[in-house]
Design an enzyme around this catalytic site. Structure first.
Site: not given
Ligand code: FCB
Length: 466
Positions: A165, A370
């Site tokens: 991320e 995720e």
């Protein structure tokens, strides 16, 4: 309708070094930006730090045994940069590498596939002191660190992720400042985004040199699912702008070798992007073997004048918007149920994302690296932890993933966030994302009912009816 998954589909769980390891001062590890940030009063709820976390550093063998009991196929973990290369320069510390070698050996001995992430936000503090991600040199440091880890673990790890991320690193770390290092400078956030793209490419080049041919390289992004509040042109344009700043600022260079024109135009009042040097985009455009997608919740935006205070930076409201150059855009609470983070529950967002990348890069395999939810899970009188809301969340999202598979998406695996409760960044230990409950004072691990449910899905390779 049965929800069978393809043979070989990987069922895993995920963690990140700073969130679980603890042992912050052991074995020569130096502080990362998260150690510094967490120790700064007012930055993390309750003054919590990752000093002890869930003590995974000392309990990894037990944690791997638990994964094996649950029958999980894979474990996504991250390597702490300051543990293996303290200060972010120079030779590796063998004691740091030993921990990861042991962890990987334990996993392999139990038939669990390791997925290694090189960077889940814990930049060595010394590299922040010399400029951090807004500084070009940090990208070259990262490539050197990647090579060190590649040389140490390339013989036994096949699935490699460079960054987790990068949006959060750039825009929460340097824009809104709700994440380490806590800077609030919109230009720095854009510079950081570019140097993270460059770092990914340089690291990928370094890894290809040292890893065996069977290694598979990827990056985990958190592409935003942005919905416009209406079809009014201003709202549709707000969606376009946020999509550019959240997603295409990374997928542009990484998947197509260029920054989107509309992003450059939107941010022109802030910067001319002269920090992008000749050749950078070709480096960032390193061919990937797969793409990791992290998804939790969608965003709902409008572009009118009814500006709400910035929200949905995902990890705590800062005083400044993370949306550099698009601060005027309003974020609204999407309808429907929410998790304990306040994030609305919407599995169709996951389906939309998977289809988007399936169409954008048809030949690139995808992983959900995720997905999960925080709820207030506490043991009942018998000590059991029942979390039906998490089971419902997982069921909905796995059904969406299955629908995407049925529609032709090449999805290879799913990693539940998280294996166990842990340090949830600026929320400290107040948010529980784990399938396994942690009693922090005693470090007791108790699989919640969702862990047993997920284990059943993994074993059967099939989602039961709701
Ligand atoms: C993601 C992070 C992960 C965790 C989840 C809830 O953005 O990658 O570390 O905090 O959110």
């Amino acid at each position: 309708m049965t929800h069978r998954f393809p043979p070989g589909f990987l069922w895993g769980s995920a963690t990140a070094a700073y969130q679980v390891e603890g042992a912050a001062r052991e074995g020569g590890r130096t502080p990362s930006i998260w150690d510094t940030f967490a120790r700064t009063p007012g930055k993390v709820l309750g003054g919590d730090t990752g000093d002890t976390a869930v003590d995974h550093f000392h309990r990894s063998t037990q944690d791997v045994a638990l994964m094996a009991e649950l029958g999980l196929d894979a474990y996504r973990f991250s390597v702490s940069w300051p543990r293996v290369q303290p200060t972010g320069r120079g030779p590796a510390v063998q004691r740091g590498l030993d921990f990861y070698q042991r962890l990987v050996d334990d996993l392999l001995a139990r038939g669990i596939t390791p997925m290694l992430t090189l960077y889940h936000w814990d930049l060595p503090q010394e590299l922040e002191d010399t400029g951090g991600w807004p500084q070009r040199e940090t990208a070259y440091r990262f490539a050197e660190y990647a090579r060190i880890v590649g040389e140490a673990l390339g013989d036994r790890v096949e699935l490699w992720t460079t960054l987790n991320e990068p949006w959060c690193s750039a825009f929460l770390g340097y824009g809104s400042g709700v994440h380490a290092p806590g800077r609030t400078d919109p230009v720095a956030s854009l510079r950081a985004a570019h140097h993270l793209n460059l770092a990914h490419g340089l690291a990928a080049d370094a890894l290809r040199e040292v890893l065996p041919a069977r290694a598979r390289l990827m990056i985990s992004l958190n592409p935003a699912v942005v919905r416009a509040r209406s079809d009014a042109p201003a709202d549709l344009d707000a969606r376009r702008q946020i999509d550019a700043l959240a997603t295409r600022i990374f997928t542009g260079p990484l998947l197509h070798g260029a920054y989107p024109d509309d992003l450059l135009a939107d941010t022109a009042p802030l910067t001319d992007w002269a920090f992008v040097q000749d050749g950078d985009l070709a480096i960032a455009h390193h061919p990937l073997d797969a793409l990791g997608i992290n998804y939790y919740t969608p965003s709902l935006v409008s572009g009118g004048t009814d500006n709400a205070p910035p929200r949905h930076d995902g990890h705590g409201a800062g005083t400044r918007s993370p949306w550099s150059g698009a601060e005027h855009i309003a974020f609204h609470q999407p309808p429907g149920e929410r998790t304990e983070m306040g994030w609305s529950i919407d599995p169709s967002g996951l389906y939309d994302l998977l289809l988007r990348f399936h169409h954008e890069v048809p030949d690139l395999p995808l992983y959900i690296t995720e997905n999960g939810a925080a709820f207030d899970d506490e043991p009942d009188a018998s000590g059991a932890v029942h979390d039906p809301a998490r089971i419902a969340y997982l069921h909905g999202h796995l059904a969406a993933a299955h629908r995407a598979l049925a529609d032709g998406v090449d999805l290879r695996g799913y990693f539940l966030w998280s294996l166990m409760d842990n340090f949830e960044w600026s929320y400290g230990y107040s948010k529980r994302f784990g399938a396994v409950h942690i009693d922090y004072p005693t470090q007791t691990r108790t699989p919640k009912s969702s862990a047993h449910w997920y284990a059943g899905v993994a074993r059967a390779n099939e989602l039961p009816d709701a």
